[in-house]
Every structure is written in C-alpha cells, then in structure tokens.
Design a protein around this motif. Structure first.
Motif, PDB file in Angstrom:
ATOM      1  N   SER A  51       0.903  -1.064  -0.073  1.00 12.17           N
ATOM      2  CA  SER A  51       0.012   0.021  -0.048  1.00 12.17           C
ATOM      3  C   SER A  51       0.805   1.369  -0.028  1.00 12.17           C
ATOM      4  O   SER A  51       0.560   2.229  -0.679  1.00 12.17           O
ATOM      5  CB  SER A  51      -0.939   0.044   1.210  1.00 12.17           C
ATOM      6  N   GLN A  52       1.870   1.111   0.913  1.00 10.08           N
ATOM      7  CA  GLN A  52       2.746   2.351   0.909  1.00 10.08           C
ATOM      8  C   GLN A  52       3.547   2.573  -0.481  1.00 10.08           C
ATOM      9  O   GLN A  52       3.685   3.632  -0.929  1.00 10.08           O
ATOM     10  CB  GLN A  52       3.809   2.351   1.938  1.00 10.08           C
ATOM     11  N   GLN A  53       3.950   1.551  -1.235  1.00 11.22           N
ATOM     12  CA  GLN A  53       4.545   1.587  -2.409  1.00 11.22           C
ATOM     13  C   GLN A  53       3.633   2.066  -3.544  1.00 11.22           C
ATOM     14  O   GLN A  53       3.856   2.894  -4.357  1.00 11.22           O
ATOM     15  CB  GLN A  53       5.169   0.337  -2.891  1.00 11.22           C
ATOM     16  N   CYS A  54       2.342   1.701  -3.460  1.00 11.16           N
ATOM     17  CA  CYS A  54       1.351   2.149  -4.177  1.00 11.16           C
ATOM     18  C   CYS A  54       1.145   3.621  -4.124  1.00 11.16           C
ATOM     19  O   CYS A  54       1.266   4.396  -5.195  1.00 11.16           O
ATOM     20  CB  CYS A  54       0.022   1.396  -4.135  1.00 11.16           C
ATOM     21  N   ILE A  55       0.945   4.104  -2.953  1.00  5.32           N
ATOM     22  CA  ILE A  55       0.801   5.667  -2.679  1.00  5.32           C
ATOM     23  C   ILE A  55       2.133   6.158  -3.119  1.00  5.32           C
ATOM     24  O   ILE A  55       1.824   7.532  -3.744  1.00  5.32           O
ATOM     25  CB  ILE A  55       0.543   5.736  -1.233  1.00  5.32           C
ATOM     26  N   SER A  56       3.334   5.906  -3.071  1.00  2.00           N
ATOM     27  CA  SER A  56       4.335   6.371  -3.374  1.00  2.00           C
ATOM     28  C   SER A  56       4.734   6.453  -4.737  1.00  2.00           C
ATOM     29  O   SER A  56       5.126   7.531  -5.319  1.00  2.00           O
ATOM     30  CB  SER A  56       5.874   5.762  -2.652  1.00  2.00           C
ATOM     31  N   ALA A  57       4.138   5.418  -5.500  1.00  2.00           N
ATOM     32  CA  ALA A  57       4.294   5.681  -7.067  1.00  2.00           C
ATOM     33  C   ALA A  57       3.012   6.206  -7.603  1.00  2.00           C
ATOM     34  O   ALA A  57       3.398   7.003  -8.527  1.00  2.00           O
ATOM     35  CB  ALA A  57       4.138   4.286  -7.449  1.00  2.00           C
ATOM     36  N   GLN A  58       1.970   6.215  -7.112  1.00  2.00           N
ATOM     37  CA  GLN A  58       0.903   7.102  -7.581  1.00  2.00           C
ATOM     38  C   GLN A  58       0.828   8.537  -7.193  1.00  2.00           C
ATOM     39  O   GLN A  58       0.292   9.259  -8.344  1.00  2.00           O
ATOM     40  CB  GLN A  58      -0.483   6.204  -7.104  1.00  2.00           C
ATOM     41  N   GLY A  59       1.314   8.861  -6.101  1.00  2.00           N
ATOM     42  CA  GLY A  59       1.188  10.244  -5.805  1.00  2.00           C
ATOM     43  C   GLY A  59       1.794  11.227  -6.565  1.00  2.00           C
ATOM     44  O   GLY A  59       1.175  12.342  -7.198  1.00  2.00           O
ATOM     45  N   PRO A  60       3.157  10.959  -6.960  1.00  2.00           N
ATOM     46  CA  PRO A  60       3.649  11.964  -8.202  1.00  2.00           C
ATOM     47  C   PRO A  60       2.942  11.887  -9.413  1.00  2.00           C
ATOM     48  O   PRO A  60       3.075  12.837 -10.294  1.00  2.00           O
ATOM     49  CB  PRO A  60       5.158  11.219  -8.258  1.00  2.00           C
ATOM     50  N   LYS A  61       2.617  10.664  -9.885  1.00  2.00           N
ATOM     51  CA  LYS A  61       1.758  10.802 -11.248  1.00  2.00           C
ATOM     52  C   LYS A  61       0.668  11.502 -11.157  1.00  2.00           C
ATOM     53  O   LYS A  61       0.389  12.366 -12.123  1.00  2.00           O
ATOM     54  CB  LYS A  61       1.551   9.139 -11.376  1.00  2.00           C
ATOM     55  N   LEU A  62      -0.113  11.513  -9.889  1.00  2.00           N
ATOM     56  CA  LEU A  62      -1.267  12.687  -9.760  1.00  2.00           C
ATOM     57  C   LEU A  62      -0.877  13.972  -9.839  1.00  2.00           C
ATOM     58  O   LEU A  62      -1.662  14.867 -10.430  1.00  2.00           O
ATOM     59  CB  LEU A  62      -2.101  12.040  -8.503  1.00  2.00           C
ATOM     60  N   LEU A  63       0.314  14.231  -9.107  1.00  2.00           N
ATOM     61  CA  LEU A  63       0.787  15.576  -8.882  1.00  2.00           C
ATOM     62  C   LEU A  63       1.040  16.097 -10.341  1.00  2.00           C
ATOM     63  O   LEU A  63       0.745  17.422 -10.819  1.00  2.00           O
ATOM     64  CB  LEU A  63       1.872  15.843  -8.008  1.00  2.00           C
ATOM     65  N   GLN A  64       1.694  15.104 -11.218  1.00  2.00           N
ATOM     66  CA  GLN A  64       2.134  15.520 -12.668  1.00  2.00           C
ATOM     67  C   GLN A  64       1.014  15.868 -13.347  1.00  2.00           C
ATOM     68  O   GLN A  64       0.872  16.942 -14.013  1.00  2.00           O
ATOM     69  CB  GLN A  64       3.041  14.326 -13.123  1.00  2.00           C
ATOM     70  N   ARG A  65      -0.028  15.040 -13.379  1.00  2.00           N
ATOM     71  CA  ARG A  65      -1.355  15.312 -14.153  1.00  2.00           C
ATOM     72  C   ARG A  65      -2.070  16.648 -13.696  1.00  2.00           C
ATOM     73  O   ARG A  65      -2.393  17.376 -14.572  1.00  2.00           O
ATOM     74  CB  ARG A  65      -2.219  13.926 -13.830  1.00  2.00           C
TER      75      ARG A  65
END
Length: 103
Positions: free
Chosen positions: A39-53
């Motif tokens: 779960s932590q790895q998912c949030i760590s990976a998805q967070g920057p992608k959401l911020l970029q978008r």
C-alpha cells in the motif's frame, strides 16, 4: 503558477485524505506487513503521477479534488489498476466502500 495551485489542491484534497483513509483501513483490517508495504509503495508511486497530471491539467485537478471531497470520486478510481502494488490497496478500499454502503 496554476500548476502549483493544482498540485496543492491534489495534495490537500486527494493525497492527504487517501493516505489517512488507507491508514484507517489497514489498521481496521489488521493487514499484514506485506499489505502495508504494498500500500505504501502504491501511494508512493501514484502520488507523483497524480501531481504531474494536476500540473498538466488544472481543470482535472480541481474537478477531481471536488469529486473526491464530495464523494463522487472513489480513491480506487485514482489508482493505477495495472500496478501490482495497488491491487491489495484497491481491495482494502473497495471492501471499506462496500461496508459503508451496507451501513
């Protein structure tokens, strides 16, 4: 400037609440160490992608933040289903949504 504001909206109204909800779900489900790590790895990976978008599409950021805040957008809709680390997190979040719907 608008991209900074959009990123702030996503962080404040999406990422922070999702992290808090994830923590609540994990504690309530007595999740395994592996589930917590995934779960932590998912949030760590998805967070920057959401911020970029959000930086690239301010309207998406504002609409998504509003949608999430008012319950129109589920956190599972914001996670990449193809990311194997997000599978367990998605399952936990969907189980919590189903419990809330049945209450």
């Amino acid at each position: 400037m608008f991209s900074d504001i959009a990123a702030w909206f996503v962080t404040l109204f999406i990422l922070n609440p999702i992290q808090a909800e994830v923590q609540d779900r994990i504690q309530g489900a007595n999740a395994s160490a592996q589930s917590i790590q995934q779960s932590q790895q998912c949030i760590s990976a998805q967070g920057p992608k959401l911020l970029q978008r959000a930086g690239e599409d301010t309207a998406w950021a504002i609409a998504t933040a509003a949608g999430y805040t008012f319950g129109w957008t589920s956190p599972t809709q914001l996670l990449d289903a193809s990311d194997p680390n997000c599978a367990e997190l998605t399952r936990l979040l969907q189980a919590g949504e189903n419990e809330e719907a049945n209450s």
